[in-house]
Design a protein around this motif. Structure first.
Motif, PDB file in Angstrom:
ATOM      1  N   MET A  62       0.844  -1.187   0.000  1.00 16.22           N
ATOM      2  CA  MET A  62       0.000   0.000   0.000  1.00 16.22           C
ATOM      3  C   MET A  62       0.882   1.240   0.000  1.00 16.22           C
ATOM      4  N   ARG A  63       0.529   2.187  -0.845  1.00 15.90           N
ATOM      5  CA  ARG A  63       1.254   3.456  -0.903  1.00 15.90           C
ATOM      6  C   ARG A  63       0.476   4.488  -0.105  1.00 15.90           C
ATOM      7  N   VAL A  64       1.173   5.212   0.741  1.00 15.38           N
ATOM      8  CA  VAL A  64       0.555   6.250   1.565  1.00 15.38           C
ATOM      9  C   VAL A  64       1.269   7.559   1.284  1.00 15.38           C
ATOM     10  N   ASP A  65       0.497   8.570   0.913  1.00 13.97           N
ATOM     11  CA  ASP A  65       1.037   9.919   0.730  1.00 13.97           C
ATOM     12  C   ASP A  65       0.427  10.805   1.797  1.00 13.97           C
ATOM     13  N   ILE A  66       1.256  11.297   2.707  1.00 16.61           N
ATOM     14  CA  ILE A  66       0.778  12.205   3.739  1.00 16.61           C
ATOM     15  C   ILE A  66       0.727  13.606   3.152  1.00 16.61           C
ATOM     16  N   LEU A  67      -0.465  14.190   3.168  1.00 17.96           N
ATOM     17  CA  LEU A  67      -0.682  15.502   2.577  1.00 17.96           C
ATOM     18  C   LEU A  67      -0.584  16.618   3.613  1.00 17.96           C
ATOM     19  N   HIS A  68      -1.075  16.352   4.821  1.00 17.76           N
ATOM     20  CA  HIS A  68      -1.045  17.355   5.879  1.00 17.76           C
ATOM     21  C   HIS A  68      -0.771  16.675   7.219  1.00 17.76           C
ATOM     22  N   LEU A  69      -0.014  17.334   8.051  1.00 17.95           N
ATOM     23  CA  LEU A  69       0.243  16.897   9.418  1.00 17.95           C
ATOM     24  C   LEU A  69       0.088  18.146  10.282  1.00 17.95           C
ATOM     25  N   LEU A  70      -1.019  18.206  11.023  1.00 18.91           N
ATOM     26  CA  LEU A  70      -1.379  19.400  11.783  1.00 18.91           C
ATOM     27  C   LEU A  70      -1.520  19.030  13.253  1.00 18.91           C
ATOM     28  N   ALA A  71      -1.183  19.963  14.142  1.00 19.23           N
ATOM     29  CA  ALA A  71      -1.284  19.671  15.567  1.00 19.23           C
ATOM     30  C   ALA A  71      -1.900  20.834  16.319  1.00 19.23           C
ATOM     31  N   ASP A  72      -2.629  20.478  17.366  1.00 22.23           N
ATOM     32  CA  ASP A  72      -3.204  21.459  18.282  1.00 22.23           C
ATOM     33  C   ASP A  72      -3.267  20.804  19.653  1.00 22.23           C
ATOM     34  N   GLY A  73      -2.423  21.255  20.567  1.00 20.15           N
ATOM     35  CA  GLY A  73      -2.399  20.678  21.906  1.00 20.15           C
ATOM     36  C   GLY A  73      -2.028  19.208  21.863  1.00 20.15           C
ATOM     37  N   ASP A  74      -2.874  18.360  22.468  1.00 20.34           N
ATOM     38  CA  ASP A  74      -2.561  16.929  22.516  1.00 20.34           C
ATOM     39  C   ASP A  74      -3.137  16.145  21.343  1.00 20.34           C
ATOM     40  N   HIS A  75      -3.639  16.839  20.323  1.00 21.43           N
ATOM     41  CA  HIS A  75      -4.177  16.175  19.131  1.00 21.43           C
ATOM     42  C   HIS A  75      -3.347  16.504  17.888  1.00 21.43           C
ATOM     43  N   VAL A  76      -3.150  15.488  17.060  1.00 28.81           N
ATOM     44  CA  VAL A  76      -2.448  15.642  15.787  1.00 28.81           C
ATOM     45  C   VAL A  76      -3.363  15.058  14.711  1.00 28.81           C
ATOM     46  N   VAL A  77      -3.500  15.779  13.604  1.00 22.00           N
ATOM     47  CA  VAL A  77      -4.344  15.345  12.498  1.00 22.00           C
ATOM     48  C   VAL A  77      -3.456  15.007  11.301  1.00 22.00           C
ATOM     49  N   VAL A  78      -3.684  13.833  10.727  1.00 23.28           N
ATOM     50  CA  VAL A  78      -2.959  13.394   9.536  1.00 23.28           C
ATOM     51  C   VAL A  78      -3.978  13.222   8.415  1.00 23.28           C
ATOM     52  N   HIS A  79      -3.758  13.915   7.303  1.00 19.56           N
ATOM     53  CA  HIS A  79      -4.598  13.807   6.113  1.00 19.56           C
ATOM     54  C   HIS A  79      -3.754  13.104   5.065  1.00 19.56           C
ATOM     55  N   SER A  80      -4.239  11.964   4.554  1.00 20.75           N
ATOM     56  CA  SER A  80      -3.429  11.186   3.606  1.00 20.75           C
ATOM     57  C   SER A  80      -4.290  10.612   2.490  1.00 20.75           C
ATOM     58  N   ARG A  81      -3.612  10.200   1.429  1.00 23.98           N
ATOM     59  CA  ARG A  81      -4.215   9.447   0.327  1.00 23.98           C
ATOM     60  C   ARG A  81      -3.499   8.101   0.309  1.00 23.98           C
ATOM     61  N   ARG A  82      -4.267   7.026   0.124  1.00 28.69           N
ATOM     62  CA  ARG A  82      -3.699   5.674   0.162  1.00 28.69           C
ATOM     63  C   ARG A  82      -4.219   4.867  -1.015  1.00 28.69           C
ATOM     64  N   ARG A  83      -3.337   4.005  -1.527  1.00 23.28           N
ATOM     65  CA  ARG A  83      -3.745   3.130  -2.629  1.00 23.28           C
ATOM     66  C   ARG A  83      -2.908   1.859  -2.625  1.00 23.28           C
ATOM     67  N   LEU A  84      -3.545   0.785  -3.068  1.00 22.41           N
ATOM     68  CA  LEU A  84      -2.847  -0.481  -3.258  1.00 22.41           C
ATOM     69  C   LEU A  84      -2.361  -0.544  -4.693  1.00 22.41           C
ATOM     70  N   PRO A  85      -1.279  -1.275  -4.952  1.00 21.18           N
ATOM     71  CA  PRO A  85      -0.799  -1.383  -6.330  1.00 21.18           C
ATOM     72  C   PRO A  85      -1.876  -2.001  -7.227  1.00 21.18           C
ATOM     73  N   ASP A  86      -2.101  -1.386  -8.360  1.00 14.08           N
ATOM     74  CA  ASP A  86      -3.038  -1.906  -9.365  1.00 14.08           C
ATOM     75  C   ASP A  86      -4.426  -2.171  -8.801  1.00 14.08           C
ATOM     76  N   ALA A  87      -4.849  -1.405  -7.816  1.00  9.45           N
ATOM     77  CA  ALA A  87      -6.168  -1.629  -7.230  1.00  9.45           C
ATOM     78  C   ALA A  87      -6.891  -0.298  -7.043  1.00  9.45           C
ATOM     79  N   GLU A  88      -8.168  -0.365  -7.083  1.00  9.31           N
ATOM     80  CA  GLU A  88      -9.020   0.772  -6.798  1.00  9.31           C
ATOM     81  C   GLU A  88      -9.875   0.394  -5.602  1.00  9.31           C
TER      82      GLU A  88
END
Length: 128
Positions: A62-88
Motif C-alpha cells: 500500500m502506498r501512503v502519501d501524507i498531505l497534511h500533518l497538523l497539531a493542536d495541543g494533545d491532538h495531531v491530524v494526519v490527512h493522507s491518500r492511500r492506494r494499493l498497487p493496481d487496485a481501486e
C-alpha cells in the motif's frame, strides 16, 4: 507541546510510510492504545497493529502519501491518500491522534473512497 506531539507522530509514521516498518510505529503507541473507526468499531493495540501489518507491511505494497500533518495541543491530524498497487479505489483518510505522556493513546480514523467524494458531498447541495 504541540510541536513535540507533531514530531512524535511524524517519527512514528516515517518508517511505516517509507518502508512498512510497523515495529517503529508500535514503539510510539501507549499500552492501552485504542483505534476508533467511523462505524463505531474499536481495536486494541494488538488488533490494530495486525491490521496495519496486513495493509502496510513490506509485502502488502500500500502506498501512503501524507498531505497534511497538523497539531493542536494533545491532538495531531494526519490527512493522507492511500492506494494499493493496481487496485481501486484510492482512499482519502483523516486520522485524529491523541498524544498522552509522549505516546499515541488513541486514533480516530475516517476513510472515504476518493471516487465517491462527489456523491458523498451531495448532502451539501441539498442544504442549499
Amino acid at each position: 507541546m504541540t510541536t513535540e506531539n507533531k514530531s512524535i507522530v511524524g517519527r512514528a509514521l516515517a518508517g511505516l510510510v517509507d518502508t512498512g516498518d510497523v515495529d517503529t510505529l508500535a514503539s510510539y503507541l501507549s499500552e492501552d492504545f485504542t483505534h476508533h473507526r467511523s462505524d463505531s468499531t474499536t481495536s486494541t493495540k494488538a488488533q490494530w497493529l495486525a491490521a496495519v501489518r496486513a495493509a502496510l507491511g513490506p509485502t502488502a505494497g500500500m502506498r501512503v502519501d501524507i498531505l497534511h500533518l497538523l497539531a493542536d495541543g494533545d491532538h495531531v491530524v494526519v490527512h493522507s491518500r492511500r492506494r494499493l498497487p493496481d487496485a481501486e479505489p484510492e482512499i482519502v483518510v483523516v486520522d485524529v491522534l491523541r498524544i498522552a505522556d509522549g505516546f499515541i493513546a488513541e486514533v480516530w480514523e475516517i476513510i472515504e473512497p476518493a471516487g465517491q467524494a462527489t456523491a458523498n458531498g451531495a448532502w451539501w447541495a441539498a442544504a442549499a
